[in-house]
Write a protein that holds these residues in place. Structure first.
Motif, PDB file in Angstrom:
ATOM      1  N   GLY A  40       0.900  -1.502   0.407  1.00 20.12           N
ATOM      2  CA  GLY A  40      -0.079   0.224  -0.244  1.00 20.12           C
ATOM      3  C   GLY A  40       0.884   1.453  -0.080  1.00 20.12           C
ATOM      4  O   GLY A  40       0.285   2.417   0.641  1.00 20.12           O
ATOM      5  N   ALA A  41       1.818   1.457  -0.322  1.00 16.40           N
ATOM      6  CA  ALA A  41       2.760   2.196  -0.293  1.00 16.40           C
ATOM      7  C   ALA A  41       2.671   3.773  -1.656  1.00 16.40           C
ATOM      8  O   ALA A  41       1.705   2.867  -2.002  1.00 16.40           O
ATOM      9  CB  ALA A  41       4.641   1.446  -1.169  1.00 16.40           C
ATOM     10  N   GLY A  42       2.024   4.373  -0.916  1.00 19.05           N
ATOM     11  CA  GLY A  42       2.104   5.490  -1.982  1.00 19.05           C
ATOM     12  C   GLY A  42       3.164   6.036  -3.153  1.00 19.05           C
ATOM     13  O   GLY A  42       2.459   6.893  -3.964  1.00 19.05           O
ATOM     14  N   ALA A  43       3.829   5.599  -3.585  1.00 20.34           N
ATOM     15  CA  ALA A  43       5.355   5.921  -4.434  1.00 20.34           C
ATOM     16  C   ALA A  43       5.620   4.998  -5.791  1.00 20.34           C
ATOM     17  O   ALA A  43       5.942   4.666  -6.187  1.00 20.34           O
ATOM     18  CB  ALA A  43       6.330   5.900  -4.329  1.00 20.34           C
ATOM     19  N   THR A  88      -0.099   2.040 -12.585  1.00 18.40           N
ATOM     20  CA  THR A  88       0.520   0.737 -12.796  1.00 18.40           C
ATOM     21  C   THR A  88       1.068  -0.493 -11.575  1.00 18.40           C
ATOM     22  O   THR A  88      -0.030  -1.310 -11.782  1.00 18.40           O
ATOM     23  CB  THR A  88       2.238   1.163 -12.170  1.00 18.40           C
ATOM     24  OG1 THR A  88       3.059   2.048 -12.847  1.00 18.40           O
ATOM     25  CG2 THR A  88       3.324  -0.295 -11.439  1.00 18.40           C
ATOM     26  N   ARG A  89      -0.541  -0.039 -10.255  1.00 16.65           N
ATOM     27  CA  ARG A  89      -1.373  -0.244  -9.256  1.00 16.65           C
ATOM     28  C   ARG A  89      -2.462  -1.432 -10.418  1.00 16.65           C
ATOM     29  O   ARG A  89      -2.719  -2.360 -10.067  1.00 16.65           O
ATOM     30  CB  ARG A  89      -1.515  -0.062  -8.644  1.00 16.65           C
ATOM     31  CG  ARG A  89      -0.918   1.271  -8.021  1.00 16.65           C
ATOM     32  CD  ARG A  89      -1.953   1.577  -6.857  1.00 16.65           C
ATOM     33  NE  ARG A  89      -0.576   3.058  -5.529  1.00 16.65           N
ATOM     34  CZ  ARG A  89      -0.367   2.705  -4.713  1.00 16.65           C
ATOM     35  NH1 ARG A  89      -0.280   1.495  -4.175  1.00 16.65           N
ATOM     36  NH2 ARG A  89       0.512   3.323  -4.265  1.00 16.65           N
ATOM     37  N   ARG A 110      -5.914  -3.332  -1.675  1.00 17.82           N
ATOM     38  CA  ARG A 110      -4.782  -2.190  -0.901  1.00 17.82           C
ATOM     39  C   ARG A 110      -4.986  -0.978  -2.622  1.00 17.82           C
ATOM     40  O   ARG A 110      -4.388   0.155  -2.112  1.00 17.82           O
ATOM     41  CB  ARG A 110      -3.255  -2.593  -1.068  1.00 17.82           C
ATOM     42  CG  ARG A 110      -2.650  -3.470  -0.613  1.00 17.82           C
ATOM     43  CD  ARG A 110      -2.596  -2.626   1.282  1.00 17.82           C
ATOM     44  NE  ARG A 110      -1.536  -3.936   2.276  1.00 17.82           N
ATOM     45  CZ  ARG A 110      -2.604  -4.321   3.474  1.00 17.82           C
ATOM     46  NH1 ARG A 110      -3.243  -3.746   2.782  1.00 17.82           N
ATOM     47  NH2 ARG A 110      -1.522  -4.974   3.918  1.00 17.82           N
ATOM     48  N   ILE A 111      -5.141  -1.927  -3.395  1.00 18.27           N
ATOM     49  CA  ILE A 111      -4.905  -1.029  -4.556  1.00 18.27           C
ATOM     50  C   ILE A 111      -6.626   0.101  -4.994  1.00 18.27           C
ATOM     51  O   ILE A 111      -6.418   1.374  -4.875  1.00 18.27           O
ATOM     52  CB  ILE A 111      -5.270  -1.406  -6.274  1.00 18.27           C
ATOM     53  CG1 ILE A 111      -4.049  -2.378  -6.566  1.00 18.27           C
ATOM     54  CG2 ILE A 111      -5.795  -0.269  -7.611  1.00 18.27           C
ATOM     55  CD1 ILE A 111      -3.803  -3.637  -7.449  1.00 18.27           C
ATOM     56  N   ALA A 112      -7.360  -0.382  -4.308  1.00 22.02           N
ATOM     57  CA  ALA A 112      -8.787   0.558  -3.328  1.00 22.02           C
ATOM     58  C   ALA A 112      -8.684   1.123  -2.538  1.00 22.02           C
ATOM     59  O   ALA A 112      -8.986   2.889  -2.481  1.00 22.02           O
ATOM     60  CB  ALA A 112      -9.752  -0.492  -3.213  1.00 22.02           C
ATOM     61  N   ALA A 113      -7.496   1.044  -2.090  1.00 24.51           N
ATOM     62  CA  ALA A 113      -7.434   1.750  -0.395  1.00 24.51           C
ATOM     63  C   ALA A 113      -6.735   3.586  -1.208  1.00 24.51           C
ATOM     64  O   ALA A 113      -5.981   4.819  -0.577  1.00 24.51           O
ATOM     65  CB  ALA A 113      -6.928   1.653   0.584  1.00 24.51           C
ATOM     66  N   ALA A 114      -5.331   2.576  -1.966  1.00 26.38           N
ATOM     67  CA  ALA A 114      -5.029   3.857  -2.538  1.00 26.38           C
ATOM     68  C   ALA A 114      -5.587   5.124  -3.714  1.00 26.38           C
ATOM     69  O   ALA A 114      -4.545   5.614  -4.011  1.00 26.38           O
ATOM     70  CB  ALA A 114      -3.260   3.101  -3.144  1.00 26.38           C
ATOM     71  N   ARG A 115      -6.039   4.376  -4.105  1.00 29.41           N
ATOM     72  CA  ARG A 115      -7.243   5.502  -4.876  1.00 29.41           C
ATOM     73  C   ARG A 115      -7.204   6.849  -4.271  1.00 29.41           C
ATOM     74  O   ARG A 115      -8.206   7.018  -3.015  1.00 29.41           O
ATOM     75  CB  ARG A 115      -8.604   4.356  -5.583  1.00 29.41           C
ATOM     76  CG  ARG A 115      -7.987   3.008  -6.384  1.00 29.41           C
ATOM     77  CD  ARG A 115      -9.231   3.280  -6.511  1.00 29.41           C
ATOM     78  NE  ARG A 115      -9.214   1.781  -8.611  1.00 29.41           N
ATOM     79  CZ  ARG A 115      -9.753   0.730  -8.180  1.00 29.41           C
ATOM     80  NH1 ARG A 115     -10.605   1.779  -8.081  1.00 29.41           N
ATOM     81  NH2 ARG A 115     -10.154   0.670  -9.489  1.00 29.41           N
ATOM     82  N   PRO A 116      -7.343   7.842  -4.963  1.00 30.43           N
ATOM     83  CA  PRO A 116      -7.940   9.201  -4.105  1.00 30.43           C
ATOM     84  C   PRO A 116      -9.157   8.649  -3.694  1.00 30.43           C
ATOM     85  O   PRO A 116     -10.632   8.124  -5.098  1.00 30.43           O
ATOM     86  CB  PRO A 116      -6.997  10.018  -5.523  1.00 30.43           C
ATOM     87  CG  PRO A 116      -6.834   9.531  -6.407  1.00 30.43           C
ATOM     88  CD  PRO A 116      -6.452   8.016  -6.592  1.00 30.43           C
TER      89      PRO A 116
END
Length: 345
Positions: A29-32, A37-38, A59-65
């Protein structure tokens, strides 16, 4: 890859053409990591049957704005505004690489005081606000206050600023009015007397509808007589009363232009007085109430907003405004309108 071997992170990396470190960052879940790419890593993992799909998806869902957008629409009893809300709800889940939460309010009290207050309240909870509103100093004051808080405001259907500093998504209502006028010139058997119904002149869209309408006749068809507009205040009951008034006072009326709200009241009046089909009538929005009236000849011509397109452009514009607040450019988005007769519905 050996079909009997459980896919590993290294296999996912190879399938996605990225490094193992990138896959690990996606899983952690890193933001970089860019959202594109995710998504590529997720697709690769799905294709090879990676065992950690549940964690990867979360993790990908959580990283979405995540965006929260608020909308103020008119009375819930009016089908047009329910249809706008439905279009927004249908489009929101389809926009890529983000999660959108909608806050949609229907206002029965359309006074400028209430509209301004509800705009400010929504702006305190949302990243951007969309509103259908009349032009009024109290509404302008609310817009300025929200802009000072870096909350973008979008005007839907009707502009609330002539200067362009409030983003507008809707029609070119000057063209709408002239198109309506073209219909009367070409459908009426001879130049005659035309009635006009307007909801409220403070709605810039309706003011421009009428201005464009009159400009066409001055230019191309001066033989028609255009009566002074009667106000419906966006009410079907008042529209019915005003239509009956026009018909009673003008038995020789050739046509009626419904340039604002209240079309269902006009339809009811035409039917109850036995005048349905005897004069040319142009109104707005193809809905459950107007479709039968178009089919049976009560209405002659309908001009409609492309609601799915309006929803798409509004939400995409809000995302851009929130994610790139310093981006300049034209904030006016004029969309083509739809035209309906009984032959093309």
């Amino acid at each position: 890859m050996d079909q009997n071997k459980r896919p590993t992170i290294r296999d996912v990396a190879a399938e996605a053409n990225v490094s193992v470190a990138t896959v690990n960052r996606v899983l952690s879940g890193a933001g970089a990591v860019r959202q594109g790419t995710r998504e590529r890593v997720k697709l690769a993992a799905e294709q090879i049957g990676f065992y950690g799909m549940g964690a990867l998806r979360s993790r990908i869902a959580a990283a979405r704005p995540h965006y929260r957008f608020g909308f103020l629409l008119h009375q819930p009893g009016r089908a047009f505004y329910r249809n706008i809300a439905e279009a927004l709800r249908a489009v929101a889940p389809t926009l890529p690489d983000c999660e959108i939460e909608l806050r949609i309010e229907f206002l029965d009290d359309l006074s400028p005081q209430n509209v301004g207050a509800r705009m400010l309240a929504l702006g305190a909870e949302c990243d951007a606000v969309g509103v259908v509103a009349a032009v009024h100093p109290l509404v302008t004051q609310a817009v300025d206050a929200l802009h000072a808080r870096n909350v973008p405001v979008f005007a839907l259907i009707s502009q609330i600023s002539a200067t362009g500093h409030v983003r507008y998504i809707g029609l070119d209502n000057w063209k709408v009015g002239r198109t309506a006028a073209w219909v009367f010139e070409h459908v009426c058997r001879a130049p005659g007397k035309l009635g006009i119904l307007v909801g409220n002149h403070r709605y810039r869209c309706q003011e421009m509808n009428e201005s464009g309408f009159r400009s066409y006749f001055r230019e191309h068809a001066p033989g028609f007589t255009l009566l002074e507009p009667l106000l419906t205040f966006e009410s079907s009951a008042i529209a019915q009363e005003m239509t009956e008034k026009l018909l009673n006072e003008n038995p020789d009326l050739s046509g009626l232009y419904v340039a604002g709200g209240g079309i269902t009241g006009t339809i009811a009046a035409l039917r109850s007085t036995g005048r349905a089909g005897s004069l040319v009538v142009v109104g707005y929005e193809l809905m459950e109430s107007t479709r039968p009236a178009l089919l049976d000849g009560t209405l002659t011509f309908i001009i409609s907003h492309p609601l799915a397109r309006i929803a798409q452009e509004t939400l995409a514009g809000m995302i851009r405004a929130v994610s790139t607040p310093n981006e300049g450019g034209n904030f006016t988005n004029i969309l083509p309108f739809e035209i309906y007769t009984r032959e093309n519905i």
